[in-house]
Design a protein around this motif. Sequence first.
Motif, mmCIF file in Angstrom:
data_model
loop_
_atom_site.group_PDB
_atom_site.id
_atom_site.type_symbol
_atom_site.label_atom_id
_atom_site.label_comp_id
_atom_site.label_asym_id
_atom_site.label_seq_id
_atom_site.Cartn_x
_atom_site.Cartn_y
_atom_site.Cartn_z
ATOM 1 N N ALA A 94 -12.314 6.460 70.511
ATOM 2 C CA ALA A 94 -13.519 6.662 69.706
ATOM 3 C C ALA A 94 -13.688 5.519 68.724
ATOM 4 C CB ALA A 94 -13.428 7.996 68.965
ATOM 5 N N ASP A 95 -14.898 5.415 68.164
ATOM 6 C CA ASP A 95 -15.169 4.427 67.123
ATOM 7 C C ASP A 95 -14.522 4.914 65.831
ATOM 8 O OD1 ASP A 95 -16.096 2.640 65.276
ATOM 9 O OD2 ASP A 95 -18.226 3.086 65.589
ATOM 10 N N PRO A 96 -13.530 4.195 65.283
ATOM 11 C CA PRO A 96 -12.803 4.705 64.128
ATOM 12 C C PRO A 96 -13.557 4.598 62.812
ATOM 13 C CG PRO A 96 -11.967 2.540 64.716
ATOM 14 C CD PRO A 96 -12.972 2.922 65.774
ATOM 15 N N GLY A 97 -14.598 3.754 62.739
ATOM 16 C CA GLY A 97 -15.342 3.611 61.500
ATOM 17 C C GLY A 97 -14.672 2.728 60.472
ATOM 18 N N SER A 98 -13.514 2.219 60.785
ATOM 19 C CA SER A 98 -12.767 1.286 59.926
ATOM 20 C C SER A 98 -11.968 0.403 60.862
ATOM 21 C CB SER A 98 -11.847 2.054 58.981
ATOM 22 O OG SER A 98 -11.173 1.166 58.085
ATOM 23 N N PRO A 99 -11.633 -0.829 60.464
ATOM 24 C CA PRO A 99 -10.904 -1.703 61.384
ATOM 25 C C PRO A 99 -9.614 -1.078 61.918
ATOM 26 C CG PRO A 99 -11.672 -2.949 59.497
ATOM 27 C CD PRO A 99 -11.960 -1.512 59.186
ATOM 28 N N VAL A 100 -9.355 -1.289 63.195
ATOM 29 C CA VAL A 100 -8.091 -0.864 63.792
ATOM 30 C C VAL A 100 -6.949 -1.616 63.117
ATOM 31 C CG1 VAL A 100 -6.714 -0.861 65.912
ATOM 32 C CG2 VAL A 100 -9.171 -0.319 65.997
ATOM 33 N N ALA A 101 -5.870 -0.907 62.833
ATOM 34 C CA ALA A 101 -4.717 -1.537 62.187
ATOM 35 C C ALA A 101 -3.446 -1.161 62.934
ATOM 36 C CB ALA A 101 -4.609 -1.106 60.727
ATOM 37 N N HIS A 102 -2.664 -2.164 63.282
ATOM 38 C CA HIS A 102 -1.341 -1.954 63.859
ATOM 39 C C HIS A 102 -0.330 -2.085 62.726
ATOM 40 C CE1 HIS A 102 -2.443 -2.127 68.206
ATOM 41 N NE2 HIS A 102 -3.515 -2.729 67.680
ATOM 42 N N VAL A 103 0.355 -0.995 62.439
ATOM 43 C CA VAL A 103 1.352 -0.978 61.369
ATOM 44 C C VAL A 103 2.712 -0.856 62.024
ATOM 45 C CG1 VAL A 103 2.174 0.227 59.303
ATOM 46 C CG2 VAL A 103 -0.282 0.105 59.789
ATOM 47 N N MET A 104 3.595 -1.788 61.725
ATOM 48 C CA MET A 104 4.884 -1.825 62.412
ATOM 49 C C MET A 104 5.966 -2.397 61.502
ATOM 50 S SD MET A 104 3.925 -4.959 64.963
ATOM 51 C CE MET A 104 2.275 -4.298 65.160
ATOM 52 N N GLY A 105 7.188 -2.108 61.857
ATOM 53 C CA GLY A 105 8.316 -2.609 61.074
ATOM 54 C C GLY A 105 9.605 -2.037 61.601
ATOM 55 N N ARG A 106 10.616 -1.992 60.734
ATOM 56 C CA ARG A 106 11.920 -1.465 61.110
ATOM 57 C C ARG A 106 12.433 -0.541 60.023
ATOM 58 N NH1 ARG A 106 16.126 -5.814 62.408
ATOM 59 N NH2 ARG A 106 17.131 -4.176 63.608
ATOM 60 N N LEU A 107 13.245 0.409 60.421
ATOM 61 C CA LEU A 107 13.957 1.275 59.493
ATOM 62 C C LEU A 107 15.369 0.716 59.355
ATOM 63 C CD1 LEU A 107 14.022 3.874 57.778
ATOM 64 C CD2 LEU A 107 14.790 5.088 59.845
ATOM 65 N N LEU A 108 15.750 0.406 58.099
ATOM 66 C CA LEU A 108 16.995 -0.304 57.833
ATOM 67 C C LEU A 108 17.768 0.362 56.709
ATOM 68 C CD1 LEU A 108 15.351 -3.851 57.645
ATOM 69 C CD2 LEU A 108 16.561 -2.923 59.634
ATOM 70 N N ASP A 109 19.094 0.096 56.677
ATOM 71 C CA ASP A 109 19.841 0.442 55.478
ATOM 72 C C ASP A 109 19.835 -0.769 54.552
ATOM 73 O OD1 ASP A 109 21.855 -1.379 56.267
ATOM 74 O OD2 ASP A 109 23.233 0.194 56.930
ATOM 75 N N ARG A 110 20.472 -0.652 53.388
ATOM 76 C CA ARG A 110 20.377 -1.726 52.392
ATOM 77 C C ARG A 110 21.090 -3.004 52.816
ATOM 78 N NH1 ARG A 110 22.175 1.541 47.158
ATOM 79 N NH2 ARG A 110 23.566 2.390 48.744
ATOM 80 N N ASN A 111 21.941 -2.924 53.839
ATOM 81 C CA ASN A 111 22.597 -4.120 54.368
ATOM 82 C C ASN A 111 21.826 -4.736 55.531
ATOM 83 O OD1 ASN A 111 25.014 -4.165 52.693
ATOM 84 N ND2 ASN A 111 25.562 -2.256 53.730
ATOM 85 N N GLY A 112 20.645 -4.180 55.840
ATOM 86 C CA GLY A 112 19.841 -4.723 56.923
ATOM 87 C C GLY A 112 20.213 -4.199 58.290
ATOM 88 N N ARG A 113 21.061 -3.166 58.347
ATOM 89 C CA ARG A 113 21.424 -2.588 59.640
ATOM 90 C C ARG A 113 20.336 -1.631 60.109
ATOM 91 N NH1 ARG A 113 26.976 -2.312 57.167
ATOM 92 N NH2 ARG A 113 26.224 -0.359 56.239
ATOM 93 N N ALA A 114 20.025 -1.722 61.384
ATOM 94 C CA ALA A 114 18.976 -0.877 61.957
ATOM 95 C C ALA A 114 19.408 0.578 62.002
ATOM 96 C CB ALA A 114 18.646 -1.366 63.364
ATOM 97 N N ILE A 115 18.444 1.473 61.816
ATOM 98 C CA ILE A 115 18.679 2.907 61.928
ATOM 99 C C ILE A 115 17.849 3.409 63.105
ATOM 100 C CG2 ILE A 115 18.500 5.142 60.776
ATOM 101 C CD1 ILE A 115 18.751 3.647 58.114
ATOM 102 N N PRO A 116 18.490 3.652 64.251
ATOM 103 C CA PRO A 116 17.756 4.092 65.437
ATOM 104 C C PRO A 116 17.552 5.600 65.468
ATOM 105 C CG PRO A 116 20.053 3.764 65.991
ATOM 106 C CD PRO A 116 19.914 3.407 64.523
ATOM 107 N N LYS A 117 16.643 6.022 66.337
ATOM 108 C CA LYS A 117 16.428 7.438 66.643
ATOM 109 C C LYS A 117 16.099 8.281 65.411
ATOM 110 C CE LYS A 117 19.349 7.142 70.752
ATOM 111 N NZ LYS A 117 18.169 6.733 71.549
ATOM 112 N N ALA A 118 15.397 7.693 64.468
ATOM 113 C CA ALA A 118 14.888 8.428 63.314
ATOM 114 C C ALA A 118 13.415 8.741 63.555
ATOM 115 C CB ALA A 118 15.063 7.627 62.038
ATOM 116 N N ARG A 119 12.953 9.816 62.967
ATOM 117 C CA ARG A 119 11.559 10.230 63.118
ATOM 118 C C ARG A 119 10.729 9.653 61.975
ATOM 119 N NH1 ARG A 119 8.404 14.136 65.540
ATOM 120 N NH2 ARG A 119 6.797 15.151 64.267
ATOM 121 N N ILE A 120 9.629 8.997 62.312
ATOM 122 C CA ILE A 120 8.709 8.472 61.308
ATOM 123 C C ILE A 120 7.348 9.113 61.530
ATOM 124 C CG2 ILE A 120 7.566 6.426 60.370
ATOM 125 C CD1 ILE A 120 9.967 4.806 61.003
#
Length: 219
Positions: free
Chosen positions: A67-93
């Motif tokens: 459908a026409d969203p009425g506002s620009p399409v936005a792709h929001v992406m990134g990573r879930l990390l701990d404070r040491n930069g280690r990836a956290i897999p299989k988490a729900r966002i």
Amino acid sequence: MTADVQRRTFLQGLGGSALLGTSLSLPGSAWANWLVPTPAQTEGPFYPARLPLDRDNDLLRVAGAEADPGSPVAHVMGRLLDRNGRAIPKARIEIWQCDAQGVYLDATGGTALDSGFQGYGATETDDEGAYRFRTIRPVPYGGRTPHIHFAVSGAGFSRLVTQLYVAGEAGNARDFVLNRIRHEKARQAVIADFEPAGEIEPGALAASFDIVLGETPGE
């Protein structure tokens, strides 16, 4: 970060391999070179009381219809990390936000959510901690600056609720929720550039938002 570097990062993020966080030296050797933890914020009154049947990570394709969203399409992406930069897999966002007219999924004022917009989406981080959503650039409503609500949950850590804001919005300076974050670098950590990303999708924008679990010092 230059626009070219950001675009490369966005494209890498589509493959789940982007490391979008940045390190920061904080007071005390224990904090040295750790990432800035993402600050917790209010869930607000608009987390859906009843989740939509369609609740994937593409908020613009409802029941298979575009459908026409009425506002620009936005792709929001990134990573879930701990404070040491280690990836956290299989988490729900999860994310939720108002439609282009400022209406939430659980609107109570008699105005229905745009039927072509989910208003809510969910995904799981991959083995590299990466996630992505296809949604709209957030819009202001009711005195609030544009924002997207996020909730992160998973094994071994407490549920984190936060919000993502749009860099350069005039409303940021007076938004009472954003400015409750007293730690300057933590506040900047929830503000992202929404930049043209035609290489991902014609006419679309993209924003990178790493979520770092941990307690922000000085909060």
